[in-house]
Scaffold this active site. Structure first.
Site: not given
Length: 447
Positions: A354, A232, A230, A234-235
Site C-alpha cells: 500500500c 495481518g 502477511c 485477515g481482511g
C-alpha cells in the site's frame, strides 16, 4: 461545526499525547480516551477529527506557526481546515493570538512553496519527482489530504451486493456500489456498523475498495491450496476464502499473535471453514518450509511505508523516514523470496504494497526476477480483464497501480507473477532474511 471550550481543552491535551508520534496516532488516541472515560461520543469525535486535521496539514501549519505549539496548531487547523467560522475560533483563543489566526484565515495557500502545499515530506517528494510531474504530484498530494470514505466488502458466501444495498436503502443509509470491485459498497458518511445485523452475521466487512481489488488479482479457485503470507487482521484472507467458496485450504500466516487474534472473531462471523490461521516466528518458520512448492497461489501484502493509506493514517508520513524505507526494502525482498518458495510450478505469486514508492514496488520486483528467472510477470491488465474488473484509466505497463486521485481508493501496487516449470538452483539465504518478517511486525498493514 461548533466546539466548546471544554472540548478544545481536550483537543490540546490529546495533541500533546499524539504529536510525539512514538506510536500510531490511533493507538495514542485510544490511550487518551481510556484515560478520559467521561468524554462522550460527540466529544471524542470532535477531538479525533481535529487531531487528524492537524496531522494532515501539519506542514502548512508549522510553516505559519513558529514553534508549533499544540494549542496554536489546533487553532490553526480549526481556522483554516474546518467548517468552523473565524469568529467562533477566536472565542477559543487568547487575544494575543487573534492577529495570527486572522492571517491564517486570509492567507492564499497558493503563495506557499510547492513542497509545503503538498503536505508531504521532502524525502517522499524527491522519490516522486523522477516519474511524476508537479501537477500529478499535487493531485496525488491533495487527494491524500482528505479522509477516505467508508468501504465495505460483501461476503459473497452469505449475501449478494444488491440485497445489502437494498437493506441499507430501507434503513436510510446512503450507499452505492463501488466502481471497480463487484463486491464492494461505499457509504456516504460513516455510520456505526459494529452492531448492525449485516455486520454481526458476517454479511459485510469493512475493507477499502483498493484492498478488495488486490485480493481479486489472486483469482483463487475452489479446492486450491492458497496462502496469505502477511495476513495481518485477515481482511484479504476472508476475501480469498470467499473466492474459494470455503473449499480447499487457505493458510493465514503472520508473525503477530495480536493481529491474528483480531482475525478470529471476523473468521467466526464469515462462516468460512477452510482457513488455517498460523502464527509463525519468521518467514523461514518450519511450518512455512514444509509447504515449499505445494501451493497454487500465494499473496504477499508486504510490510511497507503505508504511504498509500495517508487518507486514513496521516501520521505515517511523519513517522516514516528514509532510514526506515531502506530497512523495509531489505525485509520486503527477504519476505518475497521466502514466500516464492511455497509456489508450485505453474502457480501464481502476487506481491503488493500500500505504497506508491518505486523502491518498495518496481525495484523489489526487478531484483526478485533477476534472482529468480523461473518466475515471470503476468500483465496485471490481463488479469483485471479476466476478472472483469474495470480499472480506469488502464494500467500502464505490467503492474497494477491504484491511486486515490485517479481511482478514489487507497494507493496500492501489485505485481502478478507465475512460476515456470524449470527448477531454480539452490540459493544461499542471507542471515538478514531469517527474521525479516518478524522484524517487520510494525502493525501498519492495511486490511
Amino acid at each position: 461545526m461548533q466546539i466548546t471550550p471544554s472540548q478544545f481543552s481536550s483537543i490540546v491535551d490529546a495533541l500533546i499525547v499524539v504529536l510525539p508520534l512514538v506510536s500510531p496516532a490511533d493507538v495514542s488516541l485510544k490511550f487518551y480516551f481510556r484515560q478520559h472515560p467521561k468524554l462522550g461520543v460527540r466529544d471524542r469525535a470532535v477531538v479525533a477529527e481535529t487531531i487528524y486535521s492537524v496531522l494532515r496539514h501539519r506542514r502548512v501549519l508549522e510553516s505559519l506557526i513558529v514553534g508549533g505549539h499544540p494549542r496554536l496548531l489546533a487553532l490553526g487547523a480549526l481556522t483554516r481546515f474546518s467548517s468552523m467560522g473565524l469568529r467562533d475560533v477566536l472565542k477559543l483563543a487568547s487575544q494575543v493570538d487573534h492577529p495570527l489566526l486572522e492571517k491564517i484565515k486570509a492567507l492564499d495557500l497558493s503563495t506557499l512553496p510547492f513542497a509545503v502545499r503538498t503536505e508531504l515530506p521532502d524525502w517522499v517528494l524527491a522519490r516522486l519527482a523522477p516519474w511524476m510531474d508537479e501537477d500529478e504530484v499535487m493531485r496525488l498530494a491533495q487527494s491524500l489530504q482528505h479522509a477516505a470514505p467508508l468501504d465495505l466488502r460483501v461476503n459473497t458466501i452469505k449475501a449478494k451486493r444488491e440485497a445489502v444495498l437494498q437493506a441499507f436503502a430501507q434503513e436510510g443509509i446512503d450507499a452505492l456500489p463501488t466502481a471497480i470491485s463487484p463486491m464492494g459498497v461505499r457509504l456516504k458518511g460513516k455510520p456505526a456498523l459494529n452492531k448492525h445485523a449485516l455486520f454481526l452475521n458476517g454479511s459485510i466487512e469493512i475493507q477499502d475498495e483498493g484492498s478488495q481489488v488486490l485480493g481479486l488479482l489472486m483469482e483463487a479457485k475452489r479446492g486450491e491450496m492458497v496462502a496469505d503470507f502477511c495476513a495481518g487482521a485477515g481482511g484479504k484472507t476472508l476475501l480469498l476464502g470467499a473466492q474459494m467458496a470455503s473449499t480447499g485450504r487457505l493458510y493465514a500466516f503472520d508473525v503477530s499473535e495480536k493481529r491474528l487474534a483480531n482475525l478470529s472473531p471476523r473468521l467466526k462471523r464469515s462462516g468460512l471453514s477452510n482457513v488455517m490461521a498460523q502464527r509463525i516466528e519468521s518467514e523461514n518458520d518450519t511450518r512455512v518450509k514444509r509447504l515449499a512448492g505445494k501451493l497454487d497461489r500465494v499473496l504477499v501484502d508486504a510490510p511497507c511505508t503505508g504511504l498509500g493509506t495517508l487518507r486514513r493514517n496521516p501520521d505515517l508520513k511523519w513517522r516514516q523516514s528514509e532510514k526506515g524505507l531502506a530497512e523495509l526494502n531489505v525485509k520486503q525482498a527477504a519476505i518475497l523470496a521466502s514466500a516464492a518458495r511455497l509456489v508450485k510450478p505453474g502457480g501464481r505469486l502476487v506481491y503488493a504494497t500500500c505504497s506508491f514508492l518505486r523502491e518498495e514496488n518496481e525495484d523489489i520486483i526487478a531484483a526478485f526476477l533477476k534472482a529468480n528467472p523461473h518466475f515471470s510477470v503476468v500483465p496485471a491488465h490481463a488479469v483485471l480483464d479476466s476478472a472483469r474488473l474495470k480499472v480506469v484509466p488502464a494500467q500502464e505497463g505490467d503492474f497494477m497501480r491504484l491511486y486515490p486521485h485517479t481511482h478514489h481508493v487507497d494507493g496500492f501496487f501489485a505485481a502478478v507473477m507465475v512460476r515456470g516449470a524449470a527448477e531454480p538452483k539452490p540459493e544461499k539465504t542471507k542471515p538478514v532474511a531469517d527474521d525479516a518478517l518478524a522484524q517487520a511486525d510494525t502493525g501498519t498493514q492495511a486490511t
